[in-house]
Design a protein around this motif. Structure first.
Motif, PDB file in Angstrom:
ATOM      1  N   GLU A 263      -1.787   7.244   5.416  1.00 13.48           N
ATOM      2  CA  GLU A 263      -2.379   8.480   5.929  1.00 13.48           C
ATOM      3  C   GLU A 263      -3.808   8.246   6.427  1.00 13.48           C
ATOM      4  OE1 GLU A 263      -1.995  11.456   2.883  1.00 13.48           O
ATOM      5  OE2 GLU A 263       0.200  11.329   2.942  1.00 13.48           O
ATOM      6  N   LYS A 264      -4.555   7.407   5.713  1.00 12.57           N
ATOM      7  CA  LYS A 264      -5.925   7.098   6.128  1.00 12.57           C
ATOM      8  C   LYS A 264      -5.954   6.427   7.499  1.00 12.57           C
ATOM      9  CE  LYS A 264      -9.895   4.251   4.865  1.00 12.57           C
ATOM     10  NZ  LYS A 264     -10.419   3.248   3.922  1.00 12.57           N
TER      11      LYS A 264
ATOM     12  N   ASN B 103     -10.191  -2.555   6.433  1.00 10.64           N
ATOM     13  CA  ASN B 103      -9.667  -1.814   5.285  1.00 10.64           C
ATOM     14  C   ASN B 103      -9.258  -2.739   4.147  1.00 10.64           C
ATOM     15  OD1 ASN B 103      -9.448   1.247   5.911  1.00 10.64           O
ATOM     16  ND2 ASN B 103      -9.071   0.156   7.833  1.00 10.64           N
TER      17      ASN B 103
ATOM     18  N   ASP C 215      -3.435   6.537   9.774  1.00  7.49           N
ATOM     19  CA  ASP C 215      -2.589   7.222  10.751  1.00  7.49           C
ATOM     20  C   ASP C 215      -3.326   7.625  12.033  1.00  7.49           C
ATOM     21  OD1 ASP C 215       0.165   8.419  11.223  1.00  7.49           O
ATOM     22  OD2 ASP C 215      -1.135  10.170  11.541  1.00  7.49           O
TER      23      ASP C 215
ATOM     24  N   VAL D  14       0.848  -1.187   0.000  1.00  2.00           N
ATOM     25  CA  VAL D  14       0.000   0.000   0.000  1.00  2.00           C
ATOM     26  C   VAL D  14       0.884   1.237   0.000  1.00  2.00           C
ATOM     27  CG1 VAL D  14      -1.946  -1.126   1.147  1.00  2.00           C
ATOM     28  CG2 VAL D  14      -0.222   0.048   2.523  1.00  2.00           C
ATOM     29  N   GLY D  15       0.340   2.324  -0.499  1.00  2.00           N
ATOM     30  CA  GLY D  15       1.094   3.570  -0.585  1.00  2.00           C
ATOM     31  C   GLY D  15       0.791   4.512   0.556  1.00  2.00           C
ATOM     32  N   PRO D  16       1.304   5.715   0.439  1.00  2.00           N
ATOM     33  CA  PRO D  16       1.109   6.700   1.508  1.00  2.00           C
ATOM     34  C   PRO D  16      -0.349   7.071   1.730  1.00  2.00           C
ATOM     35  CG  PRO D  16       2.439   7.621  -0.292  1.00  2.00           C
ATOM     36  CD  PRO D  16       2.164   6.202  -0.622  1.00  2.00           C
ATOM     37  N   ASP D  17      -1.189   6.921   0.710  1.00  3.60           N
ATOM     38  CA  ASP D  17      -2.604   7.254   0.886  1.00  3.60           C
ATOM     39  C   ASP D  17      -3.256   6.376   1.949  1.00  3.60           C
ATOM     40  OD1 ASP D  17      -2.188   5.122  -0.926  1.00  3.60           O
ATOM     41  OD2 ASP D  17      -4.141   5.419  -1.869  1.00  3.60           O
ATOM     42  N   MET D  18      -2.969   5.080   1.930  1.00  2.12           N
ATOM     43  CA  MET D  18      -3.532   4.182   2.944  1.00  2.12           C
ATOM     44  C   MET D  18      -2.896   4.445   4.307  1.00  2.12           C
ATOM     45  SD  MET D  18      -5.714   1.907   3.844  1.00  2.12           S
ATOM     46  CE  MET D  18      -6.386   1.285   2.319  1.00  2.12           C
TER      47      MET D  18
END
Length: 149
Positions: free
Chosen positions: A109-110, A132, A112, A103-107
């Protein structure tokens, strides 16, 4: 006088390494200054396994086949890395399997906002992963050593 040593407890530390522009880069975190042990020290993410790390309910939400103790330690390592750094070594469940992208930073951040709650045991890490639609990328970890301190 007989001294009985404490029984060893399962814990895990993870070294996260990536290729830098000219040299490898290694992730370290700084321990809080107001804790009792190693305050302010630079360390690799890690810590003690929790009872949830050993749950058989993890089986559908992990990539790799490692047996109970290895799986438990790897789950603990991934959880600790998430709690301490925000990095999540996981894949979308629809794209699971060795060599599939993480997964990337978008996940990250979600998820976090849940880091502290997972750390305090107020939020189940397993439920967070399940809700998720993720799987932990346990197969992306390379076993390096086993110590009893």
């Amino acid at each position: 006088m007989t001294i009985t040593p404490d029984a060893p407890r399962l814990s895990a530390t993870v070294l996260i390494v990536r290729d830098g522009s000219s040299v490898p880069e290694v992730l370290m975190v700084k321990r809080h200054y107001q804790i009792d042990f190693a305050a302010g020290a630079l360390v690799f993410p890690g810590g003690k396994a929790t009872p949830e790390d050993s749950s058989a309910d993890w089986d559908p939400y992990t990539d790799g086949d490692f047996g109970p103790v290895q799986q438990d330690a790897r789950i603990a390592a991934v959880r600790e890395a998430f709690e301490e750094s925000g990095l999540l070594l996981a894949r979308p469940r629809s794209r699971r399997g060795t060599n599939q992208p993480l997964v990337g930073p978008d996940m990250a951040e979600k998820l976090d906002p849940f880091r502290s709650a997972v750390d305090r045991g107020e939020q189940s890490f397993l439920e967070l992963i399940r809700d998720n639609d993720l799987v932990l990328a346990l197969d992306s970890l390379v076993h390096f050593g086993h110590w009893i301190t």
